[in-house]
Design a protein around this motif. Structure first.
Motif, short mmCIF file in Angstrom:
data_model
loop_
_atom_site.label_atom_id
_atom_site.label_comp_id
_atom_site.label_asym_id
_atom_site.label_seq_id
_atom_site.Cartn_x
_atom_site.Cartn_y
_atom_site.Cartn_z
N GLY A 113 0.83 -1.22 0.00
CA GLY A 113 0.00 0.00 0.00
C GLY A 113 0.86 1.26 0.00
O GLY A 113 0.61 2.20 -0.75
N LEU A 114 1.88 1.28 0.85
CA LEU A 114 2.74 2.46 0.93
C LEU A 114 3.50 2.68 -0.37
O LEU A 114 3.61 3.81 -0.86
N LYS A 115 4.06 1.60 -0.96
CA LYS A 115 4.83 1.76 -2.19
C LYS A 115 3.94 2.15 -3.37
O LYS A 115 4.34 2.94 -4.22
N LEU A 116 2.73 1.58 -3.42
CA LEU A 116 1.81 1.96 -4.50
C LEU A 116 1.40 3.42 -4.34
O LEU A 116 1.32 4.16 -5.32
N TRP A 117 1.17 3.84 -3.09
CA TRP A 117 0.81 5.24 -2.84
C TRP A 117 1.96 6.15 -3.23
O TRP A 117 1.75 7.20 -3.85
N GLU A 118 3.17 5.74 -2.88
CA GLU A 118 4.35 6.53 -3.25
C GLU A 118 4.40 6.70 -4.78
O GLU A 118 4.59 7.81 -5.28
N ALA A 119 4.17 5.59 -5.49
CA ALA A 119 4.21 5.66 -6.96
C ALA A 119 3.10 6.58 -7.47
O ALA A 119 3.31 7.36 -8.41
N ALA A 120 1.93 6.51 -6.85
CA ALA A 120 0.80 7.34 -7.29
C ALA A 120 1.08 8.82 -7.05
O ALA A 120 0.80 9.66 -7.91
N VAL A 121 1.64 9.15 -5.88
CA VAL A 121 1.92 10.56 -5.58
C VAL A 121 2.97 11.09 -6.54
O VAL A 121 2.87 12.22 -7.03
N LYS A 122 3.98 10.26 -6.84
CA LYS A 122 5.02 10.71 -7.79
C LYS A 122 4.41 10.99 -9.14
O LYS A 122 4.75 11.96 -9.81
#
Lengths: 96, 337
Positions: free
Chosen positions: B263-272
């Motif tokens: 969840g955190l890594k997917l969110w990081e990718a989404a925010v980027k």
């Protein structure tokens, strides 16, 4: 008072091997114990023992014949109805 | 651990991430208070958490509707969560049952028992599991629900033994599950060739019972620690976690650890990708986010569905450790919404 504490300790020691130890293990038995004393009657030694026998048997036996969730509630309903008609419990003692 | 890594690499959009942790004491009312505090006082951009489905249902409205914040739910669950702005990164029934139940029928038998805890996850999961069991030629001998604090399972054990059940597809949760497996073992279920199956059982729950009491227990999750022997990325995450958090709370898939990482890594990718942190931009990017590396393998959000494709593994407990006995061919579709 001391024998009460000793009996409580003994009960704990008997419960753990059957049910595995975890932090809230006592809560279920605390509630059943309270109902057992209400049903059995305060003021004597044999009252709560009789009450425990009745409540223990009911809560173990009822799940064999009906859904366990229903059985859980039914034990309390039966205890409440019983106490309504016989407030002094199964074996009336000398009063607390 | 993940936040530390992201911040060490320069943060997100050039800014460091701030982590606010709240303890819900496994109590839904406390959790609602925590969540309101996080959103109104701390003004967080994203909330990730909740384990039981009852917890998720309690906090989703305060987060998503009244709080107008993004919510990522990291734990395996029963499916059917299609609330907008709520993204699920844990396995769904389709991912946990579609390949697992045929394996159970082949390696256990056709007669299934479904002893369950009385709340939403077992009720809904059992509906799906029953469908897959019957579609593969199995039979559900009985399906029963118990209060969450039940510890005496004598009637259940008796029913399992006398009906000659082959596979116990268990959804009783702690604290009842420890006594339940113990009572089943003592009645001779495993000795007579029975198979235990439990889809949330991971390395953390292995420690609840003695190894003999759960010998042969099968589980289907997105990650098992034994994968660290063959996947260097899994070994890296596991080692980093154990260095930061040695002790009894293990990095395991049934305990939402892998869902949280994902969840955190997917969110990081989404925010980027979005370049901003406002909810709508991030949600739009998160909708199709992918990570090439994660615990157990890569992961991809299914566009429009807010659920995540991931690799699934079937493992069996032998002598207190898991052994992988089956893997999915690729990323498995969650089949939700």
């Amino acid at each position: 008072m001391r024998s009460a504490a000793a009996l409580a300790g003994l009960a704990g020691a008997l419960i753990v091997p059957v049910f595995s130890l975890f932090a809230d293990l006592g809560i279920r038995f605390l509630i059943q114990g309270f109902v057992a004393v209400m049903v059995g009657g305060v003021g004597s030694f044999i009252g709560p023992v009789a009450g425990a026998g009745v409540i223990g048997t009911l809560s173990a036996a009822l799940p064999w014949v009906m859904a366990p969730v229903v059985a859980d509630v039914l034990v309390f309903v039966l205890a409440i109805v019983f106490i309504k008609f016989r407030p002094q419990g199964l074996i009336a003692g000398k009063g607390v | 651990m993940v936040i530390k890594e992201i911040n060490a690499a320069g943060g997100l959009l050039g800014r460091p991430l701030e982590l606010y942790i709240e303890d819900t004491a496994s109590n839904e009312s406390v959790a609602v208070g925590n969540v309101r505090k996080l959103i109104q006082r701390d003004k967080v951009d994203m909330v990730l958490g909740g384990i039981t489905s009852s917890m998720r249902n309690a906090i989703k409205d305060p987060i998503v509707a009244r709080g107008k914040t993004l919510y990522i739910y990291p734990q395996l669950y029963e499916g059917k969560e299609c609330t907008p702005y709520l993204f699920c990164t844990g396995p769904t029934p389709a991912q946990q049952c579609d390949e697992f139940i045929p394996w159970l029928i082949k390696n256990g038998g056709k007669k299934f028992a479904l002893p369950s805890a009385n709340y939403v996850w077992p009720h809904t999961l059992n509906v799906y599991a029953r469908k897959v069991i019957e579609a593969n030629g199995g039979e559900v001998v009985f399906e029963e629900y118990y209060p969450l604090d039940q510890v005496d399972f004598s009637s259940t054990v008796n029913r399992i033994i006398s009906n000659k059940v082959d596979v116990v597809f268990n959804t009783v949760i702690p604290p009842g599950v420890g006594p339940f497996f113990k009572q089943l073992y003592e009645a001779g279920f495993l000795k007579n060739g029975g198979r235990l199956a439990c889809v949330y059982y991971d390395e953390n729950t292995l420690n609840i019972n003695q190894a003999a009491e759960i010998e042969g227990l099968a589980s289907c999750l997105d990650y098992f620690k034994v994968l660290t022997k063959e996947n260097p990325f899994d070994a890296k995450i596991q080692a980093a976690y154990e260095k930061d958090f040695p002790g009894n709370f293990l990095f395991a898939a049934g305990s939402a650890a892998t869902g949280t990482y994902r969840g955190l890594k997917l969110w990081e990718a989404a925010v980027k990708e979005a370049g901003k942190v406002d909810r709508d931009s991030v949600a739009a990017a998160l909708d199709h986010a992918k990570i090439a590396e994660g615990p157990g393998g890569p992961a991809e959000m299914v566009p429009g569905k807010r659920h995540c494709k991931m690799k699934m593994y079937t493992a069996v407990a032998k002598g207190g450790n898991y052994e992988i006995v089956g893997r999915s061919d690729g990323l498995v579709d969650p089949k939700e919404c």
